[in-house]
Scaffold this active site. Structure first.
Site, mmCIF file in Angstrom:
data_model
loop_
_atom_site.group_PDB
_atom_site.id
_atom_site.type_symbol
_atom_site.label_atom_id
_atom_site.label_comp_id
_atom_site.label_asym_id
_atom_site.label_seq_id
_atom_site.Cartn_x
_atom_site.Cartn_y
_atom_site.Cartn_z
ATOM 1 C CG LEU A 241 -7.052 -41.572 29.376
ATOM 2 C CD1 LEU A 241 -7.884 -40.309 29.233
ATOM 3 C CD2 LEU A 241 -7.945 -42.760 29.740
ATOM 4 C CD GLU A 242 -3.344 -46.501 22.300
ATOM 5 O OE1 GLU A 242 -3.736 -45.755 21.363
ATOM 6 O OE2 GLU A 242 -3.513 -47.721 22.310
#
EC number: 1.2.1.3
Length: 506
Positions: A241-242
């Site tokens: 997750l960015e």
């Protein structure tokens, strides 16, 4: 070609600098269509994983060379479809080349380890093995560079990839896919699907339930990232997750103010403030606060805005959706705030003009840049990500206070500090929760061989780029090989050391 089931729902991607210019029209696939692509990727995985890693590395190298050979065309398409200034688009394309250059070499590494055994005639090994089918969902503010951070290492490690780009960056995604195909990435190993958000989430949920998806990579908002993290967690998967950021810039009393202003201008207003690493709040020492505000206000007022094909600081907001959100952020400016400069506010138009604007603002999503001084720790402008050309400013007295303010919003992506004092720089490094810190540089900027990612509301601690991303797209496999000819039971049959328990120092 793009893999997508023909649909009566057509998405029209338009040039945000000229909404009369249609860049692409793509059919949006239904959930069943996406599941079919997941199945295709599942079937293609075994052969691709069995391809020797150095051979996969050569495919990645070829991909990089083709991107380099077509750099100007691809950069022009990025500028046309998402409104990024051409010099930024060229830099984004170069990021793909750099990423390919780095990971082509990893095809001859992907190192495991030989580990000594506690038993005789026994060897221990570790191997990296691909995770399987990777589903990558990306935003459109970096329509080709950020996707390459997922696609290149995932493919290099032997995974198959299904990529769902932002609808408003469909043409860029299709162009990148065509370059990958020409480089030798087989059909089924990399596929692009076009779908809206709810459809994608439905397909992802079903794909995880049917064990068709082995890894999810997502770049986008913290809110959507939290939903994807929850969904993956129910299936005992850890996504990459960015997410968003409220990235602080601490300006110390001894800072080079001209340099700090340059950094604030680039990181706050580059890409029209539409980066996850864009500057959110400048936290300025009280002794230089007034001078910093004055200089930044002047720099913003003099900055050239307009047609992204020209030499401008920034162009339009990416789409109508982002324009509407930015107008909401402007309502967060309260009576206790001081808006610096006289550049105007809101959409740039003939009735709300900007001095020095390049081009015709009427057909595009162009907005005035805003500097908001007097931001308080309980303001929405301080606490929440604002995706657009707006920067807040607040003050601090002690370094501990500055660090507390920087951490308060709960994000942890990027940060910067301007100082000439090593004690200040390292004090900030120790205190900040951000995954990335720049000293005397802006909050924006990444290199292909350095880990990229955040903590808290900015991500789940996963990292992209460099060798660190390999842990996202491989699993460790431990192998023990016993050639003693008998059963050796670790810990039970381990040789004991014959020590003298009665020995004492005299």
């Amino acid at each position: 070609m793009t893999t997508s089931t023909v649909s009566d729902r057509i998405f029209r991607s338009v040039n945000p600098a000229d909404r009369t210019d249609t860049v692409a029209e793509v059919p949006l696939g239904a959930a069943d269509a996406l599941l079919d692509v997941f199945r295709t990727a599942k079937q293609a995985h075994e052969a691709w994983a069995a391809t020797p890693a150095p051979v996969r590395g050569r495919v990645i190298a070829a991909f990089g060379r083709l991107v380099e050979a077509n750099a100007e065309s691809l950069a022009g398409l990025v500028t046309r479809e998402v409104g990024k200034p051409l010099h930024e688009s060229r830099g984004e394309v170069q990021e793909i080349v750099d990423t390919c250059d780095f990971f082509a070499g990893e095809g001859r590494r992907l190192y495991g380890q030989t580990v000594p055994s506690e038993m005789p005639d026994k060897q221990l090994f570790t191997f990296r093995v691909p995770v399987g089918v990777v589903v990558t969902i990306t935003a459109g503010n970096f329509p080709v560079a950020v996707p390459s951070w997922y696609l290149v290492p995932a493919l290099l490690c032997g995974n198959t990839v299904v990529w769902k780009p932002a609808e408003y960056a469909a043409a860029c995604a299709d162009a990148l896919l065509s370059l990958a195909r020409a480089a030798g990435v087989p059909a089924g190993v990399l596929e692009v699907v076009h779908a809206d958000g709810p459809t994608t989430f439905e397909a992802l949920s079903r794909g995880l339930e049917e064990s068709l998806v082995d890894k999810v990579g997502f770049t986008g908002s913290s809110e959507v990232g939290a939903r994807i993290g929850e969904l993956c967690g129910r299936h005992l998967q850890s996504p990459c997750l960015e997410l968003g950021g409220k990235n602080p810039m601490i300006v110390a009393a001894d800072a080079d103010l001209d340099l700090a202003v340059q950094g604030a201008l680039f990181s706050g207003y580059g890409t029209a403030g539409q980066r996850c690493t864009s500057l959110g709040t400048a936290i300025v020492h009280e002794s230089v606060h007034g001078e910093f505000v004055s200089r930044l206000g002047q720099a913003v007022e003099e900055a050239v805005v307009g047609d992204p094909r020209a030499d401008v600081l920034y162009g339009p907001l990416i789409s109508e959706v982002f324009a509407e959100r930015f107008e909401e952020y402007l309502t967060w400016i309260g009576p206790h705030h001081r808006v610096s400069g006289s550049t105007g506010r809101g959409r740039i138009s003939s009735s709300n003009p900007r001095k020095g604007f390049v081009g015709d603002p009427e057909p595009g999503h162009f907005y005035h840049p805003v500097v908001v001084d007097g931001v308080r720790p309980d303001d929405r402008l301080f606490l929440e990500e604002t995706f657009g050309p707006i920067v807040g400013i607040t003050t601090y007295g002690t370094l501990d206070e500055a660090i507390d303010l920087a951490n308060l919003p709960g994000y942890g992506l990027s940060s910067s500090v301007y100082t000439n004092d090593p004690a200040t720089a390292f004090g900030v490094r120790r205190g900040l929760r951000a995954g990335m810190l720049s000293v005397n540089n802006s909050t924006s900027g990444a290199e292909a061989h350095l880990p990229f990612g955040g903590n808290g509301r900015s991500g789940n601690g996963s990292r992209q780029s460099g060798i660190w991303v390999l842990d996202q797209f491989t699993r460790w496999q431990a192998v023990n090989w016993d050639y003693s000819g008998g059963l050796q039971r670790a810990q039970i049959d381990t040789a004991q050391i014959d020590a003298d328990p009665g020995f004492r120092l005299t």
